[in-house]
Scaffold this motif. Structure first.
Motif, short mmCIF file in Angstrom:
data_model
loop_
_atom_site.label_atom_id
_atom_site.label_comp_id
_atom_site.label_asym_id
_atom_site.label_seq_id
_atom_site.Cartn_x
_atom_site.Cartn_y
_atom_site.Cartn_z
N GLN A 34 9.93 -4.59 -2.49
CA GLN A 34 10.20 -4.70 -0.84
C GLN A 34 9.86 -6.04 -0.33
OE1 GLN A 34 6.63 -1.90 -0.35
NE2 GLN A 34 7.85 -0.70 0.74
N ALA A 71 4.95 3.72 -3.53
CA ALA A 71 4.67 4.92 -3.21
C ALA A 71 4.40 5.96 -4.36
CB ALA A 71 5.59 5.59 -2.37
N THR A 72 4.78 5.45 -5.54
CA THR A 72 4.60 6.25 -6.95
C THR A 72 3.27 5.88 -7.38
OG1 THR A 72 5.58 4.39 -8.33
CG2 THR A 72 7.00 6.00 -7.57
N ASN A 73 2.65 6.93 -8.58
CA ASN A 73 1.55 6.66 -8.94
C ASN A 73 1.59 6.24 -10.54
OD1 ASN A 73 0.07 7.25 -6.62
ND2 ASN A 73 0.32 9.43 -6.88
N CYS A 126 -2.74 -3.02 -4.29
CA CYS A 126 -2.56 -1.40 -4.00
C CYS A 126 -2.09 -0.81 -5.58
CB CYS A 126 -1.61 -1.11 -2.86
SG CYS A 126 -1.94 0.71 -2.12
N ARG A 127 -1.02 -0.22 -5.74
CA ARG A 127 -0.58 0.11 -6.96
C ARG A 127 -0.89 -0.80 -8.15
NH1 ARG A 127 3.22 1.74 -11.44
NH2 ARG A 127 3.69 3.91 -11.04
N GLN A 142 -4.51 -0.66 -9.32
CA GLN A 142 -4.67 0.55 -10.15
C GLN A 142 -3.94 0.21 -11.54
OE1 GLN A 142 -2.87 3.59 -7.54
NE2 GLN A 142 -4.19 3.15 -6.08
N ARG A 193 6.82 0.83 10.72
CA ARG A 193 5.71 0.22 9.52
C ARG A 193 4.76 -0.79 9.99
NH1 ARG A 193 8.00 0.82 4.77
NH2 ARG A 193 6.97 -0.89 3.56
N TYR A 222 1.08 -0.12 8.38
CA TYR A 222 0.42 -1.28 7.87
C TYR A 222 -0.49 -1.64 8.69
CZ TYR A 222 3.42 -1.17 3.69
OH TYR A 222 3.95 -0.83 2.56
N LEU A 228 -3.30 2.18 2.75
CA LEU A 228 -2.03 3.01 2.39
C LEU A 228 -2.01 3.62 1.03
CD1 LEU A 228 -0.88 0.29 4.13
CD2 LEU A 228 1.09 1.80 4.07
N HIS A 229 -3.01 4.19 0.78
CA HIS A 229 -3.38 4.71 -0.62
C HIS A 229 -4.02 6.25 -0.67
CE1 HIS A 229 -7.45 3.57 -1.15
NE2 HIS A 229 -7.26 2.76 -0.24
N ARG A 230 -3.66 6.88 -1.81
CA ARG A 230 -4.35 8.44 -1.96
C ARG A 230 -4.96 8.37 -3.20
NH1 ARG A 230 1.24 10.73 -4.00
NH2 ARG A 230 0.20 12.44 -4.83
N GLN A 231 -4.75 7.17 -4.12
CA GLN A 231 -5.47 7.17 -5.20
C GLN A 231 -6.57 5.93 -5.01
OE1 GLN A 231 -2.70 7.27 -8.66
NE2 GLN A 231 -2.73 9.04 -8.59
N HIS A 241 -3.10 -4.34 1.52
CA HIS A 241 -1.97 -4.98 1.54
C HIS A 241 -1.97 -6.04 2.16
CE1 HIS A 241 0.56 -1.81 -0.29
NE2 HIS A 241 -0.29 -1.04 0.05
#
Ligand SMILES: N[C@@H](CCC(=O)NCCCC(=O)O)C(=O)O
Length: 250
Positions: free
Chosen positions: A24, A67-69, A112-113, A116, A147, A151, A179-182, A220
């Motif tokens: 991005q 957006a991927t895990n 973020c990701r 993780q 956006r 954010y 902006l995370h679910r994990q 972020h």
């Protein structure tokens, strides 16, 4: 001296009827305009990566959000459809880059990701759909067409006294986006927790005994790096670490 160069592992994305290796714009923009470094976007391959060939040619590693895990099999968990979407090529590229960059003392900023992936790369685990846990706030990306709203800075995190990031952000409360679910479940043995949300969610870590800058954040900082003081401070510190590494390497 030419600007140093950082690597950003790409995501695999499908659009316009084909497959892309993509990052991005907010990451490469913050890298250039605040950290004052150039970016190489690293293609994501499940096989065939030469990690040292990449790291020989760069001065820092920025592992971005997505957006991927991370695939649960990488931290010993069963993969359920609800744990997706996945990006195995990103996993297979980013995790070895993280491990080897740390071994070589190459500055690392994981977002973020990325935090993780850092945790999984060093032996930790992740929790998914954290908002479903009792007492956990909803950290997910706000569904909104703008956006800037997605954010938006809307969460307090508490930076630990004496932590690495306290050198850049100061200890105590800092306002960040979310902006995370994990999130990190079992913290990897080599990581020190640096900041927590008020609901106990781990929001930042550093690598214990790292040879250089090695920080992961769940929020972020790239998105508002040019205008938000804590975001700017983190990217400026990363850029300084990258320049120091580049000079030392030279
Ligand atoms: N998928 C993980 C990591 C979250 C993350 O990196 N979010 C960035 C969102 C990027 C976008 O959708 O624009 C999780 O959900 O925890």
């Amino acid at each position: 001296m030419p600007k140093p160069i950082i690597a950003i592992p790409a995501d695999i994305r499908e659009f316009d009827g084909t497959t892309w290796h993509a990052a991005q714009s907010q990451y490469v923009r913050a890298a250039l305009n605040v950290a004052d470094v150039m970016s190489f976007i690293i293609p994501a391959f499940e096989e065939g990566n030469d990690t040292d060939a990449i790291l020989d040619r760069i001065d820092g590693l920025l592992v971005s959000g997505s957006a991927t895990n991370v695939h649960p099999s990488l931290y010993g968990a069963e993969a359920r459809d609800s744990d997706g979407p996945f990006d195995p090529a990103r996993d297979a590229t980013a995790l070895p880059l993280i491990r080897r960059a740390l071994e070589r003392g190459i500055p690392l900023l994981a977002i973020c990701r990325g935090i993780q992936e850092l945790n999984v790369a060093l032996g930790g685990t992740l929790a998914t759909e954290i908002q479903e846990q009792e007492g956990v706030w909803d950290h997910r990306k706000p569904q909104h067409p703008d956006r800037d709203v997605m954010y938006s800075i809307r969460q307090d995190v508490i930076v630990a006294e004496g932590s690495c990031i306290a050198r850049y952000l100061g200890p105590g409360s800092v306002q960040v986006n979310s902006l995370h679910r994990q999130a990190i479940s079992k913290t990897a043995p080599g990581l020190q927790v640096e900041a927590l949300a008020e609901d106990g969610t781990i929001e930042a870590v550093s690598v214990i005994g790292a040879k250089g800058f090695a920080i992961g954040v769940q929020w972020h900082p790239e998105y508002w790096a040019e205008t938000d003081a804590p975001s700017r401070a983190l990217f400026e510190a990363f850029g300084d670490a990258v320049r120091t590494y580049a000079q030392t390497k030279a």
